[in-house]
Design a protein around this motif. Structure first.
Motif, PDB file in Angstrom:
ATOM      1  N   THR A  48      19.882  37.377  59.293  1.00 34.46           N
ATOM      2  CA  THR A  48      20.243  36.682  58.058  1.00 34.46           C
ATOM      3  C   THR A  48      19.098  36.863  57.073  1.00 34.46           C
ATOM      4  O   THR A  48      17.932  36.677  57.425  1.00 34.46           O
ATOM      5  N   ARG A  95      13.818  32.387  59.483  1.00 34.30           N
ATOM      6  CA  ARG A  95      14.829  31.329  59.469  1.00 34.30           C
ATOM      7  C   ARG A  95      14.261  29.980  59.054  1.00 34.30           C
ATOM      8  O   ARG A  95      14.966  29.160  58.466  1.00 34.30           O
ATOM      9  N   SER A  99      15.868  27.980  56.050  1.00 40.83           N
ATOM     10  CA  SER A  99      16.377  26.623  56.276  1.00 40.83           C
ATOM     11  C   SER A  99      15.661  25.559  55.457  1.00 40.83           C
ATOM     12  O   SER A  99      16.279  24.590  55.012  1.00 40.83           O
ATOM     13  N   ILE A 103      17.793  27.707  51.388  1.00 38.28           N
ATOM     14  CA  ILE A 103      19.077  27.001  51.456  1.00 38.28           C
ATOM     15  C   ILE A 103      19.038  25.655  50.734  1.00 38.28           C
ATOM     16  O   ILE A 103      19.955  25.347  49.958  1.00 38.28           O
ATOM     17  N   ASN A 107      21.408  24.639  47.569  1.00 39.28           N
ATOM     18  CA  ASN A 107      22.265  23.460  47.727  1.00 39.28           C
ATOM     19  C   ASN A 107      22.080  22.525  46.542  1.00 39.28           C
ATOM     20  O   ASN A 107      23.032  21.890  46.061  1.00 39.28           O
ATOM     21  N   PHE A 119      26.971  32.263  49.842  1.00 40.23           N
ATOM     22  CA  PHE A 119      25.879  31.378  50.208  1.00 40.23           C
ATOM     23  C   PHE A 119      26.329  30.314  51.204  1.00 40.23           C
ATOM     24  O   PHE A 119      25.619  30.018  52.179  1.00 40.23           O
ATOM     25  N   GLU A 120      27.496  29.745  50.974  1.00 36.61           N
ATOM     26  CA  GLU A 120      27.999  28.704  51.878  1.00 36.61           C
ATOM     27  C   GLU A 120      28.226  29.252  53.285  1.00 36.61           C
ATOM     28  O   GLU A 120      27.907  28.599  54.284  1.00 36.61           O
ATOM     29  N   SER A 123      24.793  29.910  54.843  1.00 36.89           N
ATOM     30  CA  SER A 123      24.175  28.662  55.298  1.00 36.89           C
ATOM     31  C   SER A 123      24.721  28.244  56.660  1.00 36.89           C
ATOM     32  O   SER A 123      23.975  27.800  57.538  1.00 36.89           O
ATOM     33  N   LYS A 124      26.033  28.375  56.824  1.00 34.97           N
ATOM     34  CA  LYS A 124      26.657  28.014  58.105  1.00 34.97           C
ATOM     35  C   LYS A 124      26.132  28.895  59.233  1.00 34.97           C
ATOM     36  O   LYS A 124      25.835  28.413  60.335  1.00 34.97           O
ATOM     37  N   ALA A 127      22.542  28.036  60.194  1.00 35.06           N
ATOM     38  CA  ALA A 127      22.530  26.795  60.984  1.00 35.06           C
ATOM     39  C   ALA A 127      23.018  27.046  62.408  1.00 35.06           C
ATOM     40  O   ALA A 127      22.465  26.503  63.378  1.00 35.06           O
TER      41      ALA A 127
END
Length: 199
Positions: A48, A95, A99, A103, A107, A119-120, A123-124, A127
């Motif tokens: 990522t 990461r 995080s 992100i 947000n 982006f959404e 983000s998932k 996580a």
């Protein structure tokens, strides 16, 4: 990429969150890549990465963005074709940085284009990887499906030019001139993406 570095420079002198959101809408990418790795449980390693790409003339823009976020690195893709300048990529792959910095920023300051959906999803996936869900078959399959829904992934998979000899040669040549963090879109990832899409 921005064709007018003077305008970009002037904007960066008064860089703020709203400017950075707009710049990312135009120039940024939230990338989810699958790279073959036999040591991984399902044969692939998930990368990522948040990336903003610019030409050499706008390198100082990336330097200021790197300073703004306080994380990530800038890598160069040397060009040996008919392009007039090298390509620079500001990359955040760690990461913890994704995080705790990237992100939360996006947000708080919402994107406006299709990048918002990317982006959404991004983000998932971050996580899920943090929770080690990618180590289960169900979690890996879910990440694979999520990645296929991003605008960037769709363009890559639907393009009729992504598996030509010329395209592969260009990617391999660029790859030999850059760090993995600077250019993850090598042919192995293209082939992997196509394979994953058909399963």
């Amino acid at each position: 990429m921005s064709n007018n570095p003077k305008i970009a420079d002037n904007e960066q002198e008064r860089l703020d969150a709203k400017w950075l959101v707009g710049f990312t809408d135009g120039e940024g990418t939230f990338s989810i890549s699958f790279v073959k790795n036999r040591t991984m449980r399902f044969g692939y390693q998930i990368f990522t990465e948040f990336v903003i790409t610019q030409g050499a003339k706008s390198l100082n823009v990336l330097e200021k963005i790197e300073k703004y976020f306080g994380c990530g690195h800038i890598y160069v893709n040397k060009r040996y074709d008919n392009h007039k300048e090298d390509i620079y990529r500001y990359c955040v792959r760690d990461r913890n940085d994704l995080s705790s910095i990237i992100i939360p920023f996006f947000n708080k300051y919402q994107l406006f284009t299709a990048k918002k959906n990317d982006f959404e999803i991004f983000s998932k996936v971050v996580a899920m990887v943090e929770k080690r869900e990618h180590l289960s078959e169900q979690g890996f399959e879910r990440i694979k499906n999520l990645a296929s829904q991003t605008n960037r992934q769709k363009k890559r998979l639907e393009s009729s030019t992504t598996d030509t000899p010329e395209f592969r040669t260009s990617l391999v040549r660029d790859k030999t001139q850059s760090d993995l963090c600077g250019d993850v879109e090598v042919i192995e990832i293209i082939r992997t993406a196509i394979t994953l899409k058909t399963h």
